[in-house]
Design an enzyme around this catalytic site. Structure first.
Site, PDB file in Angstrom:
ATOM      1  N   ARG A 102      -3.074  -7.528  -9.877  1.00  0.00           N
ATOM      2  CA  ARG A 102      -2.392  -6.404 -10.640  1.00  0.00           C
ATOM      3  C   ARG A 102      -2.069  -5.122  -9.704  1.00  0.00           C
ATOM      4  NH1 ARG A 102      -3.164  -3.279 -16.243  1.00  0.00           N
ATOM      5  NH2 ARG A 102      -3.527  -1.276 -14.737  1.00  0.00           N
ATOM      6  N   CYS A 104      -0.033  -1.283 -10.366  1.00  0.00           N
ATOM      7  CA  CYS A 104       0.313  -0.620 -11.472  1.00  0.00           C
ATOM      8  C   CYS A 104       0.802   0.560 -11.002  1.00  0.00           C
ATOM      9  CB  CYS A 104      -0.600  -0.425 -12.600  1.00  0.00           C
ATOM     10  SG  CYS A 104      -0.191   0.529 -14.119  1.00  0.00           S
TER      11      CYS A 104
END
Length: 125
Positions: A102, A104
Protein backbone atom coordinates in the site's frame (compact mmCIF):
# COMPACT_ATOMS: atom_id res chain seq x y z
CA UNK A 1 -5.83 -8.62 -24.91
CA UNK A 2 -7.42 -5.92 -22.75
CA UNK A 3 -10.80 -6.56 -21.17
CA UNK A 4 -12.65 -3.53 -19.85
CA UNK A 5 -14.51 -3.70 -16.56
CA UNK A 6 -18.06 -2.42 -16.74
CA UNK A 7 -20.42 -3.13 -13.85
CA UNK A 8 -23.54 -1.20 -12.83
CA UNK A 9 -22.80 -2.13 -9.20
CA UNK A 10 -19.98 0.43 -9.00
CA UNK A 11 -20.10 4.10 -10.02
CA UNK A 12 -19.64 4.84 -13.69
CA UNK A 13 -16.47 6.69 -14.64
CA UNK A 14 -16.87 10.47 -14.34
CA UNK A 15 -14.31 11.15 -17.04
CA UNK A 16 -12.62 9.63 -20.09
CA UNK A 17 -11.54 6.39 -18.42
CA UNK A 18 -12.91 2.94 -17.57
CA UNK A 19 -13.81 1.37 -14.24
CA UNK A 20 -10.86 -0.93 -14.78
CA UNK A 21 -8.90 -3.08 -17.18
CA UNK A 22 -8.02 -6.75 -16.91
CA UNK A 23 -5.00 -8.13 -18.74
CA UNK A 24 -3.03 -11.31 -18.10
CA UNK A 25 -4.92 -12.19 -14.93
CA UNK A 26 -4.33 -8.81 -13.31
CA UNK A 27 -7.02 -6.16 -12.80
CA UNK A 28 -6.16 -2.50 -12.54
CA UNK A 29 -9.18 -0.73 -11.10
CA UNK A 30 -9.60 3.03 -11.37
CA UNK A 31 -9.61 5.00 -8.13
CA UNK A 32 -12.90 4.81 -6.29
CA UNK A 33 -14.41 7.76 -4.51
CA UNK A 34 -17.52 7.57 -2.29
CA UNK A 35 -20.14 7.82 -5.01
CA UNK A 36 -23.42 5.94 -5.05
CA UNK A 37 -23.53 3.67 -8.09
CA UNK A 38 -27.26 4.45 -8.37
CA UNK A 39 -27.32 8.24 -8.05
CA UNK A 40 -23.72 9.23 -8.77
CA UNK A 41 -23.86 11.46 -5.69
CA UNK A 42 -21.31 11.58 -2.85
CA UNK A 43 -22.24 9.31 0.06
CA UNK A 44 -21.39 10.45 3.60
CA UNK A 45 -19.78 13.48 5.14
CA UNK A 46 -17.24 11.88 7.49
CA UNK A 47 -14.08 10.01 6.54
CA UNK A 48 -15.56 6.81 7.99
CA UNK A 49 -18.80 7.07 5.99
CA UNK A 50 -16.96 7.93 2.81
CA UNK A 51 -14.36 5.18 3.28
CA UNK A 52 -17.17 2.63 3.78
CA UNK A 53 -18.74 3.64 0.46
CA UNK A 54 -15.36 3.45 -1.27
CA UNK A 55 -14.95 -0.10 0.03
CA UNK A 56 -18.44 -1.04 -1.22
CA UNK A 57 -17.49 0.28 -4.66
CA UNK A 58 -14.21 -1.65 -4.64
CA UNK A 59 -16.06 -4.79 -3.56
CA UNK A 60 -18.45 -4.42 -6.52
CA UNK A 61 -15.52 -4.10 -8.92
CA UNK A 62 -13.77 -7.12 -7.43
CA UNK A 63 -16.94 -9.20 -7.52
CA UNK A 64 -17.45 -8.29 -11.17
CA UNK A 65 -14.24 -10.24 -11.80
CA UNK A 66 -15.03 -13.08 -9.36
CA UNK A 67 -12.40 -11.72 -6.98
CA UNK A 68 -12.32 -10.62 -3.34
CA UNK A 69 -10.39 -8.21 -1.14
CA UNK A 70 -7.91 -11.00 -0.39
CA UNK A 71 -6.97 -11.03 -4.09
CA UNK A 72 -5.78 -7.40 -3.95
CA UNK A 73 -2.00 -7.12 -4.22
CA UNK A 74 -1.57 -3.31 -4.11
CA UNK A 75 -3.61 -0.29 -3.08
CA UNK A 76 -2.98 3.40 -3.44
CA UNK A 77 -4.93 5.55 -1.01
CA UNK A 78 -5.43 9.28 -1.34
CA UNK A 79 -6.60 11.38 1.60
CA UNK A 80 -7.67 15.01 1.48
CA UNK A 81 -6.29 15.44 5.01
CA UNK A 82 -3.65 13.26 6.69
CA UNK A 83 -5.41 13.96 10.01
CA UNK A 84 -7.95 11.36 8.80
CA UNK A 85 -5.25 8.66 8.53
CA UNK A 86 -6.18 6.74 11.70
CA UNK A 87 -9.93 6.86 11.09
CA UNK A 88 -9.44 5.83 7.45
CA UNK A 89 -7.24 2.91 8.56
CA UNK A 90 -10.01 1.79 10.93
CA UNK A 91 -12.28 1.21 7.94
CA UNK A 92 -9.54 -0.01 5.59
CA UNK A 93 -8.34 -2.80 7.88
CA UNK A 94 -11.84 -4.32 8.08
CA UNK A 95 -11.75 -5.02 4.35
CA UNK A 96 -8.11 -5.54 3.40
CA UNK A 97 -7.42 -8.38 5.83
CA UNK A 98 -4.81 -9.85 3.47
CA UNK A 99 -2.68 -6.73 4.02
CA UNK A 100 -1.74 -5.92 0.41
CA UNK A 101 1.15 -3.60 -0.39
CA UNK A 102 0.00 0.00 0.00
CA UNK A 103 0.83 3.62 -0.54
CA UNK A 104 -1.13 6.36 1.24
CA UNK A 105 -0.68 10.04 0.51
CA UNK A 106 -2.39 13.31 1.29
CA UNK A 107 -3.39 15.34 -1.74
CA UNK A 108 -4.48 18.91 -2.15
CA UNK A 109 -7.91 18.04 -3.51
CA UNK A 110 -9.96 15.07 -4.73
CA UNK A 111 -12.78 14.93 -7.29
CA UNK A 112 -16.14 16.26 -6.07
CA UNK A 113 -14.47 17.47 -2.85
CA UNK A 114 -14.45 13.99 -1.29
CA UNK A 115 -12.21 12.99 1.61
CA UNK A 116 -10.68 9.80 0.20
CA UNK A 117 -10.01 7.76 -2.94
CA UNK A 118 -8.60 4.25 -3.27
CA UNK A 119 -7.30 2.42 -6.34
CA UNK A 120 -6.47 -1.26 -6.37
CA UNK A 121 -4.55 -3.84 -8.37
CA UNK A 122 -5.80 -7.39 -7.96
CA UNK A 123 -5.04 -10.89 -9.16
CA UNK A 124 -8.12 -12.16 -10.98
CA UNK A 125 -6.71 -15.28 -12.64
Amino acid sequence: MLNYVNTPNAPAAIGPYSQGIVCGGIAWFSGQIPLSPVTGEVVGSTIEEQAEQVMKNIQALLESQNAAFTDVVKTTCFLADMKDFAAFNGVYEKYFTGKPARSCVAVKELPKGVLCEVEVIASVA
